[in-house]
Design a protein around this motif. Structure first.
Motif, PDB file in Angstrom:
ATOM      1  N   ASP A   1       5.488  17.180  -9.357  1.00  0.00           N
ATOM      2  CA  ASP A   1       4.317  17.997  -9.028  1.00  0.00           C
ATOM      3  C   ASP A   1       3.001  17.272  -9.282  1.00  0.00           C
ATOM      4  O   ASP A   1       1.933  17.825  -9.023  1.00  0.00           O
ATOM      5  CB  ASP A   1       4.338  19.303  -9.839  1.00  0.00           C
ATOM      6  CG  ASP A   1       5.493  20.208  -9.429  1.00  0.00           C
ATOM      7  OD1 ASP A   1       5.875  20.166  -8.240  1.00  0.00           O
ATOM      8  OD2 ASP A   1       6.014  20.934 -10.283  1.00  0.00           O
ATOM      9  N   VAL A   2       3.078  16.053  -9.806  1.00  0.00           N
ATOM     10  CA  VAL A   2       1.858  15.275 -10.044  1.00  0.00           C
ATOM     11  C   VAL A   2       1.594  14.399  -8.827  1.00  0.00           C
ATOM     12  O   VAL A   2       2.486  14.164  -7.996  1.00  0.00           O
ATOM     13  CB  VAL A   2       1.996  14.403 -11.311  1.00  0.00           C
ATOM     14  CG1 VAL A   2       2.254  15.285 -12.528  1.00  0.00           C
ATOM     15  CG2 VAL A   2       3.113  13.386 -11.148  1.00  0.00           C
ATOM     16  N   PRO A   3       0.360  13.889  -8.660  1.00  0.00           N
ATOM     17  CA  PRO A   3       0.079  12.972  -7.557  1.00  0.00           C
ATOM     18  C   PRO A   3       0.995  11.756  -7.622  1.00  0.00           C
ATOM     19  O   PRO A   3       1.407  11.341  -8.708  1.00  0.00           O
ATOM     20  CB  PRO A   3      -1.387  12.574  -7.798  1.00  0.00           C
ATOM     21  CG  PRO A   3      -1.959  13.701  -8.591  1.00  0.00           C
ATOM     22  CD  PRO A   3      -0.840  14.195  -9.462  1.00  0.00           C
ATOM     23  N   PRO A   4       1.340  11.165  -6.481  1.00  0.00           N
ATOM     24  CA  PRO A   4       2.281  10.039  -6.449  1.00  0.00           C
ATOM     25  C   PRO A   4       1.910   8.900  -7.381  1.00  0.00           C
ATOM     26  O   PRO A   4       2.784   8.305  -8.015  1.00  0.00           O
ATOM     27  CB  PRO A   4       2.240   9.598  -4.983  1.00  0.00           C
ATOM     28  CG  PRO A   4       1.855  10.817  -4.229  1.00  0.00           C
ATOM     29  CD  PRO A   4       0.915  11.568  -5.126  1.00  0.00           C
TER      30      PRO A   4
ATOM     31  N   GLY B   1       0.781  -1.228   0.000  1.00  0.00           N
ATOM     32  CA  GLY B   1       0.000   0.000   0.000  1.00  0.00           C
ATOM     33  C   GLY B   1       0.811   1.275   0.000  1.00  0.00           C
ATOM     34  O   GLY B   1       0.284   2.353   0.301  1.00  0.00           O
ATOM     35  N   HIS B   2       2.101   1.177  -0.355  1.00  0.00           N
ATOM     36  CA  HIS B   2       2.963   2.356  -0.410  1.00  0.00           C
ATOM     37  C   HIS B   2       3.117   2.847  -1.841  1.00  0.00           C
ATOM     38  O   HIS B   2       2.806   2.142  -2.803  1.00  0.00           O
ATOM     39  CB  HIS B   2       4.340   2.036   0.166  1.00  0.00           C
ATOM     40  CG  HIS B   2       4.317   1.559   1.573  1.00  0.00           C
ATOM     41  ND1 HIS B   2       3.898   2.339   2.637  1.00  0.00           N
ATOM     42  CD2 HIS B   2       4.652   0.349   2.112  1.00  0.00           C
ATOM     43  CE1 HIS B   2       3.988   1.659   3.750  1.00  0.00           C
ATOM     44  NE2 HIS B   2       4.440   0.443   3.469  1.00  0.00           N
ATOM     45  N   HIS B   3       3.637   4.068  -1.965  1.00  0.00           N
ATOM     46  CA  HIS B   3       3.949   4.597  -3.284  1.00  0.00           C
ATOM     47  C   HIS B   3       5.315   4.097  -3.740  1.00  0.00           C
ATOM     48  O   HIS B   3       6.080   3.520  -2.965  1.00  0.00           O
ATOM     49  CB  HIS B   3       3.914   6.128  -3.277  1.00  0.00           C
ATOM     50  CG  HIS B   3       2.560   6.693  -2.994  1.00  0.00           C
ATOM     51  ND1 HIS B   3       1.458   6.394  -3.770  1.00  0.00           N
ATOM     52  CD2 HIS B   3       2.119   7.522  -2.006  1.00  0.00           C
ATOM     53  CE1 HIS B   3       0.394   7.029  -3.294  1.00  0.00           C
ATOM     54  NE2 HIS B   3       0.777   7.710  -2.225  1.00  0.00           N
ATOM     55  N   SER B   4       5.642   4.352  -4.993  1.00  0.00           N
ATOM     56  CA  SER B   4       6.889   3.876  -5.585  1.00  0.00           C
ATOM     57  C   SER B   4       8.108   4.541  -4.944  1.00  0.00           C
ATOM     58  O   SER B   4       8.011   5.596  -4.306  1.00  0.00           O
ATOM     59  CB  SER B   4       6.892   4.138  -7.091  1.00  0.00           C
ATOM     60  OG  SER B   4       5.834   3.439  -7.717  1.00  0.00           O
ATOM     61  N   ILE B   5       9.269   3.923  -5.163  1.00  0.00           N
ATOM     62  CA  ILE B   5      10.509   4.389  -4.559  1.00  0.00           C
ATOM     63  C   ILE B   5      10.840   5.820  -4.971  1.00  0.00           C
ATOM     64  O   ILE B   5      11.354   6.609  -4.176  1.00  0.00           O
ATOM     65  CB  ILE B   5      11.677   3.434  -4.924  1.00  0.00           C
ATOM     66  CG1 ILE B   5      12.944   3.791  -4.148  1.00  0.00           C
ATOM     67  CG2 ILE B   5      11.954   3.439  -6.422  1.00  0.00           C
ATOM     68  CD1 ILE B   5      12.850   3.484  -2.674  1.00  0.00           C
ATOM     69  N   GLU B   6      10.507   6.214  -6.197  1.00  0.00           N
ATOM     70  CA  GLU B   6      10.821   7.569  -6.648  1.00  0.00           C
ATOM     71  C   GLU B   6      10.009   8.617  -5.900  1.00  0.00           C
ATOM     72  O   GLU B   6      10.416   9.777  -5.805  1.00  0.00           O
ATOM     73  CB  GLU B   6      10.624   7.717  -8.160  1.00  0.00           C
ATOM     74  CG  GLU B   6       9.254   7.357  -8.654  1.00  0.00           C
ATOM     75  CD  GLU B   6       9.161   5.893  -9.049  1.00  0.00           C
ATOM     76  OE1 GLU B   6       8.191   5.553  -9.734  1.00  0.00           O
ATOM     77  OE2 GLU B   6      10.060   5.104  -8.675  1.00  0.00           O
ATOM     78  N   ASN B   7       8.849   8.213  -5.356  1.00  0.00           N
ATOM     79  CA  ASN B   7       8.061   9.141  -4.542  1.00  0.00           C
ATOM     80  C   ASN B   7       8.626   9.252  -3.131  1.00  0.00           C
ATOM     81  O   ASN B   7       8.596  10.320  -2.519  1.00  0.00           O
ATOM     82  CB  ASN B   7       6.603   8.680  -4.488  1.00  0.00           C
ATOM     83  CG  ASN B   7       5.749   9.598  -3.643  1.00  0.00           C
ATOM     84  OD1 ASN B   7       5.427   9.279  -2.504  1.00  0.00           O
ATOM     85  ND2 ASN B   7       5.387  10.743  -4.197  1.00  0.00           N
ATOM     86  N   LEU B   8       9.181   8.163  -2.619  1.00  0.00           N
ATOM     87  CA  LEU B   8       9.738   8.169  -1.273  1.00  0.00           C
ATOM     88  C   LEU B   8      11.051   8.943  -1.211  1.00  0.00           C
ATOM     89  O   LEU B   8      11.354   9.578  -0.194  1.00  0.00           O
ATOM     90  CB  LEU B   8       9.960   6.738  -0.795  1.00  0.00           C
ATOM     91  CG  LEU B   8       8.711   5.842  -0.731  1.00  0.00           C
ATOM     92  CD1 LEU B   8       9.086   4.446  -0.256  1.00  0.00           C
ATOM     93  CD2 LEU B   8       7.647   6.443   0.174  1.00  0.00           C
TER      94      LEU B   8
END
Length: 245
Positions: A147-150, A48-55
């Motif tokens: 700048d876009v949603p994760p 349920g997490h976002h991708s590594i580039e978002n973290l």
């Protein structure tokens, strides 16, 4: 959403590399990166997490992560290379067959032989702390819009890998005044950029950049190893290209 992957059509098996390193070993480093990257993201998504580039949103955090993995992968893929065992040593990767380095257990503060790696989203202007004479391998990945949603953020896709032996005159050194705290840097100038862009190891056509005359030459080179590009753009197919595709 499909995972990014290595595309054979973008791979140049005739790229020039030092120390007996083969372009196939660079290809293996990229493939290993995708295996790790896709595996991490598959796990993150399953939890349920976002991708590594978002973290990894901090400045340079993603580039450092991607670059460190690719550097490790290249050192492991080639029996001719070993990673510099000294943290922040130069260059990043050392030739195994070097008696001086072997005597130091490959812990080299600043050596004259080896491969320095850089990783960036930028299409140029790559920097170092000094004007360096060494072989460089540049790993470039597609620009990511933060700048876009994760859930709409693009994947980390390797779009260009370039290599060249750069000399001190291929850099422009930027000093600083006595009261400045700006980091001292050297940037690759036009001649050095041309050396790198003239020796692609892996390259999407969209990643090709440069001024008119060199860009024409880079596209003709692309047609030599990328059969799809050659078919779609016959204007860039030279006699040498037609023999290779």
């Amino acid at each position: 959403m499909s995972n990014p992957e290595f595309k054979e059509r973008y791979f140049n098996p005739d790229a020039d590399l030092p120390y007996g390193v083969h372009p196939d070993e660079v290809a293996e480093a990229i493939k290993e990166w995708y295996d790790l990257y896709n595996g991490i993201n598959d796990f993150l998504h399953s939890e349920g997490h976002h991708s590594i580039e978002n973290l990894l949103r901090a400045n340079n955090a993603l580039s450092d992560f991607v670059g460190d993995i690719l550097t490790d992968n290249l050192a492991e893929a080639s029996p001719k290379l070993i990673k510099n065992q000294k943290q922040d040593g130069f260059p990043d990767i050392l030739p195994v067959e070097n008696e001086e380095y072997e005597a130091k257990d490959y812990r080299v503060h600043h050596g004259d032989e080896g491969i320095e790696t850089k990783c960036s989203q930028q299409n140029g202007g790559w920097q170092a702390h000094n004007n360096e004479s060494a072989w460089f391998v540049i790993f470039r990945y597609a620009s990511i819009d933060r700048d876009v949603p994760p859930e709409e953020m693009d994947d980390v896709e390797i779009i260009q890998v370039l290599s060249a032996k750069l000399e001190e005159e291929d850099w422009n050194h930027s000093g600083r005044s006595n009261d400045s705290r700006r980091t001292i840097t050297s940037s690759i100038i036009a001649n050095g950029m041309d050396k790198l862009r003239s020796n692609p190891i892996y390259q999407k056509p969209e990643a090709i950049t440069g001024r008119a005359e060199p860009k024409q030459r880079y596209r003709e080179m692309q047609a030599q190893f990328d059969p799809v590009f050659a078919e779609e753009h016959p204007e860039y197919v030279t006699e040498q290209s037609s023999l290779d595709v």
